[in-house]
Design a protein around this motif. Structure first.
Motif, short mmCIF file in Angstrom:
data_model
loop_
_atom_site.label_atom_id
_atom_site.label_comp_id
_atom_site.label_asym_id
_atom_site.label_seq_id
_atom_site.Cartn_x
_atom_site.Cartn_y
_atom_site.Cartn_z
N GLN A 68 -4.62 4.50 2.59
CA GLN A 68 -4.34 3.81 3.86
C GLN A 68 -4.18 4.78 5.03
O GLN A 68 -4.64 4.51 6.13
N LYS A 125 -12.42 2.08 2.93
CA LYS A 125 -11.09 2.13 2.34
C LYS A 125 -10.66 0.80 1.73
O LYS A 125 -9.95 0.78 0.72
N SER A 126 -11.08 -0.31 2.30
CA SER A 126 -10.71 -1.60 1.71
C SER A 126 -11.35 -1.75 0.33
O SER A 126 -10.74 -2.30 -0.60
N LEU A 153 -9.30 0.41 -2.04
CA LEU A 153 -8.04 -0.26 -2.37
C LEU A 153 -8.27 -1.41 -3.35
O LEU A 153 -7.43 -1.67 -4.22
N GLN A 175 -2.25 4.47 -3.03
CA GLN A 175 -2.42 3.40 -2.05
C GLN A 175 -2.08 3.91 -0.64
O GLN A 175 -2.84 3.72 0.31
N SER A 176 -0.98 4.60 -0.51
CA SER A 176 -0.56 5.16 0.77
C SER A 176 -1.53 6.24 1.26
O SER A 176 -1.86 6.29 2.44
N TYR A 224 0.41 4.88 -8.44
CA TYR A 224 -0.23 3.76 -7.74
C TYR A 224 0.14 3.72 -6.25
O TYR A 224 -0.74 3.70 -5.39
N GLU A 225 1.43 3.69 -5.95
CA GLU A 225 1.86 3.58 -4.54
C GLU A 225 1.47 4.80 -3.73
O GLU A 225 1.10 4.69 -2.55
N LEU A 258 -8.56 0.16 -6.68
CA LEU A 258 -7.24 0.55 -7.14
C LEU A 258 -6.48 -0.66 -7.71
O LEU A 258 -5.87 -0.57 -8.77
N ASP A 259 -6.56 -1.80 -7.03
CA ASP A 259 -5.89 -3.00 -7.52
C ASP A 259 -6.49 -3.47 -8.85
O ASP A 259 -5.76 -3.83 -9.78
#
Length: 127
Positions: free
Chosen positions: A64, A74-75, A78, A60-61, A56-57, A81-82
């Motif tokens: 970003q 990208k938003s 994300l 996310q990275s 996950y992290e 992903l959430d």
């Protein structure tokens, strides 16, 4: 093994839509019928689980930091992903495709551009 396999004629490797025909025939008397006759299986990888947990992290990275804003919202990625991490929906295929593209873009576009910029500058500017 490769040398032996490369000597097998193509007609014996694929017969009537059956892959690995010679290997299957060689193992016919050893394998249970259910194994011998089952359809080909893919190689499943637990991406769905990984995206919720241990990756996950990193994903996310990766999203970003990616310089793909001109191609990808990208938003939105994300938010997918959430939702995925919270178990609200399974977005694993979409997310994996996007992350794969972002990695490709970084390696073959962003880093290439950086290398070309570095090579095109005079040596005294680099040092």
């Amino acid at each position: 093994m490769f040398e032996v396999a490369s000597m097998i004629p193509q007609s014996m490797k694929l017969t009537a839509g059956t892959t690995k025909f010679v290997l299957r025939e060689a193992a016919k008397d050893i394998l249970p019928e259910a194994v011998f006759n089952r359809k080909k299986l893919g190689f499943p990888v637990p991406i769905r689980h990984w995206l919720q947990n241990e990756m996950y992290e990193w994903v996310q990275s990766t999203v970003q930091r990616s310089d793909t804003d001109m191609f990808i919202n990208k938003s939105y990625v994300l938010s997918l992903l959430d939702e995925h991490a919270k178990g609200m929906a399974d977005h694993s295929r979409k997310l994996w495709a996007v992350v794969t593209f972002m990695i490709w873009h970084r390696v073959f576009e962003e880093e290439r551009t950086s290398r070309e910029a570095l090579v095109s500058r005079p040596v005294h500017a680099v040092l």
